[in-house]
Design an enzyme around this catalytic site. Sequence first.
Site, mmCIF file in Angstrom:
data_model
loop_
_atom_site.group_PDB
_atom_site.id
_atom_site.type_symbol
_atom_site.label_atom_id
_atom_site.label_comp_id
_atom_site.label_asym_id
_atom_site.label_seq_id
_atom_site.Cartn_x
_atom_site.Cartn_y
_atom_site.Cartn_z
ATOM 1 N N TYR A 1 31.735 29.413 38.014
ATOM 2 C CA TYR A 1 33.133 30.589 38.297
ATOM 3 C C TYR A 1 33.271 30.818 39.916
ATOM 4 C CZ TYR A 1 36.316 34.138 37.824
ATOM 5 O OH TYR A 1 37.534 35.106 38.236
ATOM 6 N N PHE B 1 61.229 24.057 54.093
ATOM 7 C CA PHE B 1 61.347 23.387 53.026
ATOM 8 C C PHE B 1 61.796 24.199 51.875
ATOM 9 C CE2 PHE B 1 60.574 20.407 49.107
ATOM 10 C CZ PHE B 1 61.402 19.524 49.398
ATOM 11 N N ASP B 2 62.088 23.839 50.631
ATOM 12 C CA ASP B 2 62.773 24.700 49.409
ATOM 13 C C ASP B 2 62.062 25.941 49.116
ATOM 14 O OD1 ASP B 2 61.074 22.910 48.384
ATOM 15 O OD2 ASP B 2 62.239 22.277 46.748
ATOM 16 N N ALA C 1 51.435 20.009 54.508
ATOM 17 C CA ALA C 1 51.343 19.380 53.403
ATOM 18 C C ALA C 1 51.266 17.853 53.781
ATOM 19 C CB ALA C 1 52.657 19.329 52.569
ATOM 20 N N LYS D 1 49.874 16.158 48.389
ATOM 21 C CA LYS D 1 50.461 15.332 49.199
ATOM 22 C C LYS D 1 49.076 14.716 49.966
ATOM 23 C CE LYS D 1 54.051 17.972 48.552
ATOM 24 N NZ LYS D 1 54.111 19.134 47.923
#
Length: 458
Positions: free
Chosen positions: A72, A124-125, A217, A258
């Site tokens: 963990y 970007f979106d 990305a 990516k």
Amino acid sequence: MELPWAEPYKVKMVEEIFLSTPEQRAQWIEEEGYNLFNLASDRVFIDLLTDSGTGAMSDKQWAEIMMGDESYAGSQSYLKLREVVRNTLGFPYFLPTHQGRAAENVLFSILVKENNIVPGNSHFDTTKGHIEFRKAHAVDCTIDEAFDINNLHPFKGNVDLAKLEEVYKKYPKEQIPFCLITVTCNSSGGQPVSMENIKAVKELSDRYGIPLYFDAARFAENAYFIHEREEAYKNKTIKEIVKEMFSYGEGFLMSAKKDGLVNIGGLLGLRNEQLYRACGNMGIIYEGFITYGGLAGRDLAALAQGLMESTELPYLKARIDQVEYLGNKLIEFGIPIQKPIGGHAVFVDALNFLPQVPREEYPAQTLAIELYKEAGVRGVEIGTLLADRDPETRQDRFPKLELLRLAIPRRTYSYKHLDYVAVALKNIFDRRDEIKSGLEIVWESEILRHFTILLKKK
């Protein structure tokens, strides 16, 4: 005779794909409200919806999957990733997240307030969505050349320094939490940002006391274009270019799906320890403990290996050659695309492809539907649907470019698959005059509508 170039990998496993009939596809897409996101994957023959998390991992990455430490806290997989982030990307602090938009959520929850201004190249979106969700404003400062598809400017992702300085002069620095450079710039056609421009943005931002961050990305693809197109970097390794590129930023956001070469994961890298601790607490609330961030240990280990692989020149040459191949095929057929060809996708200019379809009827989405019905190929609209409505007027925002994006998954499809896609688009191009109308909205969400929207034929 000089030996021809060949891909620096070989195939170890294959996955069957199935081709449906045009009649089946026409029925399926109508049932799904003409939204390609709604389609079941087994109804898609070649899937170019996104390059995010859709690539093939290497044998070394799969080995890391098997060796993943699922502790963990403080797992060995996390420590491997920490070493790579420090040595390859050059950041002393980082937080893993389950994907890129989660990294946006963590950082923006700390830094972005109501009425803030976030300038940069075309956001970007999800980035714009996170900004506008907080009632702040994204300001596009991309160079004008980016919006002329035939202009061969080698770095169409560049920030226009005059536009950026105008923002800095107009608003007090307390209202501008940071400047965000997206590398490569997806919304302008997968276009790179030059090192010269990055340095200039850094110098300008420093003069006004504004920190610089990266949406990273596709950082490795951006470094490849710097290597190929900037004379001063032709003899530098990709890793050297990456290290310098990131040295100009105070932090970065990354969808690791990516250029991290994994199917899930994100990163938030920071230089400031105090900000790291604040973001770490926010990450614990939203993502999980700071050493796993919503990921399994095996995912962390695969990402560490993927970051090392994606920053090697042979891999990048193979990856970007496929994108160029498809783009050049379309150019041969006379199909209008964004040029130069981008790093991760080919962007088809829907306004020139379907000039008779009104913008209010979403020509890029119309073209995407036609491609699916023609050949079972799934692309994605980068246009008015993605641009969303103005948050104040609630009117459609019409971006300067209306594009169909064909995103190429990494190490996944063959050149024959790309030939198939190219011929499918040519068939539509040959009958484009028959497509007289587009689509209209039946239902949409308040924000990021393109993911779940329902449409019908006009």
